[in-house]
Design an enzyme around this catalytic site. Structure first.
Site, short mmCIF file in Angstrom:
data_model
loop_
_atom_site.label_atom_id
_atom_site.label_comp_id
_atom_site.label_asym_id
_atom_site.label_seq_id
_atom_site.Cartn_x
_atom_site.Cartn_y
_atom_site.Cartn_z
N LYS A 41 0.84 -1.20 0.00
CA LYS A 41 0.00 0.00 0.00
C LYS A 41 0.88 1.25 0.00
O LYS A 41 2.09 1.18 0.21
CB LYS A 41 -0.93 -0.01 1.22
CG LYS A 41 -0.24 -0.04 2.55
CD LYS A 41 -1.23 -0.17 3.70
CE LYS A 41 -0.50 -0.21 5.04
NZ LYS A 41 -1.44 -0.27 6.17
N ARG A 143 -10.76 -0.09 14.79
CA ARG A 143 -10.77 0.74 13.58
C ARG A 143 -11.68 0.04 12.56
O ARG A 143 -12.85 0.37 12.47
CB ARG A 143 -9.35 0.89 13.02
CG ARG A 143 -8.36 1.56 13.96
CD ARG A 143 -7.04 1.85 13.26
NE ARG A 143 -6.56 0.71 12.48
CZ ARG A 143 -5.45 0.70 11.77
NH1 ARG A 143 -4.68 1.78 11.74
NH2 ARG A 143 -5.07 -0.37 11.11
N TYR A 265 14.59 30.42 8.31
CA TYR A 265 13.35 31.02 8.78
C TYR A 265 13.33 31.13 10.30
O TYR A 265 13.78 30.23 11.01
CB TYR A 265 12.15 30.19 8.33
CG TYR A 265 11.81 30.36 6.87
CD1 TYR A 265 11.45 31.61 6.37
CD2 TYR A 265 11.81 29.27 6.00
CE1 TYR A 265 11.12 31.77 5.03
CE2 TYR A 265 11.47 29.43 4.67
CZ TYR A 265 11.13 30.67 4.19
OH TYR A 265 10.80 30.83 2.86
#
Length: 372
Positions: A41, A143, A265
């Site tokens: 998958k 699930r 940053y």
């Protein structure tokens, strides 16, 4: 990509198909006489279904497992030239109205609840056929899969299965990689209890880590995923699997900095003295996680150089102050994942797991496949 494109790329991802096959072969031998499938998958955990599936099929793998129907159809296409007889499971149940796509693609649906079972039974009845499927029993994940009430209903009313050829009963492990957890043993007992109440069919229990719990966890079909791709299925022990990916990226620029300069940053890294900062052409858009900012190292000519400042969308900055200028210079390729930086090490430094690192690998890399 052509060789010219590889020279233009900021980074090269090398996928060792031979290592993937070697990992599957090791697991196949460990679970024998049970069958060993391959979970492919998420585009074979980021490595590429179109290349991984044929390599595994050529090595003898005949069962492939994915999460969604579209993935399953892609795997079927990859299998056609080498192993058209292989079976493909789709774990995500039946999308409403798409039963015919499973049949046309020769995909085994994993039925997760009584609604799935009813839909597949009705589809089989409409065709006057008996159709194959896998049925998922939940043993503690909460699930997908039949919960206790649905299991009671199915066990008490065998007519639910009319027209369905149950190829496997399966469940999925919650804590198999935590070898001191009692959960795996509890799930094993629940699964055995469920099988005793249901019509006889083959059974599938073990994932990558579950395989290493012993032969009583193997049943008829094991479903390894992460271990195929080099993630350690036994975190309490040295990794028995071979690494399958290497990520090398190009140094784009090296600059001299002095205090009180900052880098990146948020001015997140402050230079405290004379320093040389190198910039690498990879960022979080390429799957090198932002959570690795200011953590870990990359390797320049075999020498560790710390990541400094924030990882941005396209760039990483590293401190190469201690490296000779002849080594740390623009154009040099440096190792971000590989023998010196295993995927599990990168994951741990980023506060995640190897699965996420692999499945996040981006599409801007020049990909090179070897060993398949």
């Amino acid at each position: 990509m052509t060789s010219d494109q590889s020279l233009r790329a900021c980074a090269i991802l090398t996928v060792d198909l031979g290592a993937v096959v070697a990992n599957w072969t090791q697991l196949r031998d460990r679970v024998a006489p049970a069958e060993c499938s391959a979970v492919v998958k998420a585009d074979a955990y980021g490595l590429g279904v179109a290349r991984v599936v044929p390599a595994l099929a050529a090595a003898g793998c005949r069962t492939f497992v994915v999460a969604q129907l579209e993935e399953a159809l892609a795997v079927r296409r990859a299998l056609e030239p080498v192993a058209p007889d292989a079976q493909v499971f789709s774990l995500g149940g039946l999308p409403p109205g798409h039963e015919g796509d499973f049949l046309a693609g020769r995909i085994l649906p994993v039925l997760n609840h009584l609604g799935d079972i009813a839909a597949w039974r009705a589809f089989a009845s409409s065709r006057g056929e008996v159709l194959p499927a896998v049925i998922h029993i939940d043993t503690g994940m909460n699930r997908l899969g039949l919960g206790p009430d649905e299991l009671d209903e199915l066990a008490g009313h065998p007519e639910w299965l009319e027209g369905i050829d149950v190829r496997y009963w399966m469940t999925h492990l919650a804590c198999a990689d935590e070898f001191d957890s009692p959960m795996t043993g509890e799930q094993l007992e629940r699964f055995r209890g469920a099988l005793a109440r249901l019509p006889k069919a083959k059974a599938s229990f073990a994932n990558s880590s579950g395989i290493f719990h012993g032969a009583d966890h193997h049943f008829d079909l094991a479903r390894p995923g992460c271990a195929l791709y080099g993630v350690n299925p036994t975190p309490h022990l040295p990794n028995p699997m071979r690494g399958t990916v290497r990520l090398d990226a190009r140094l784009l620029q090296v600059r001299n900095c002095t205090a009180p300069m900052t880098v990146g940053y948020g001015a997140a890294h402050k230079v405290t003295g004379p320093a040389r900062i190198a910039t690498i052409g990879v960022g979080y858009a390429d799957g090198y996680l932002r959570s690795l900012s200011g953590k870990g190292h990359v390797f320049v000519d075999g020498v560790a150089a710390p990541i400094v400042g924030r990882i941005s969308m396209d760039l990483i900055t590293i401190d190469v102050t201690g490296l000779p200028e002849s080594v740390a210079q623009a154009g040099r390729m440096v190792e971000l994942i590989g023998p010196s930086r295993p995927v599990d090490t990168v994951a741990a430094e980023g506060g995640t797991i190897g699965y996420e690192v692999l499945t996040s690998l981006g599409q801007r890399y020049h990909r090179v496949y070897v060993g398949g």
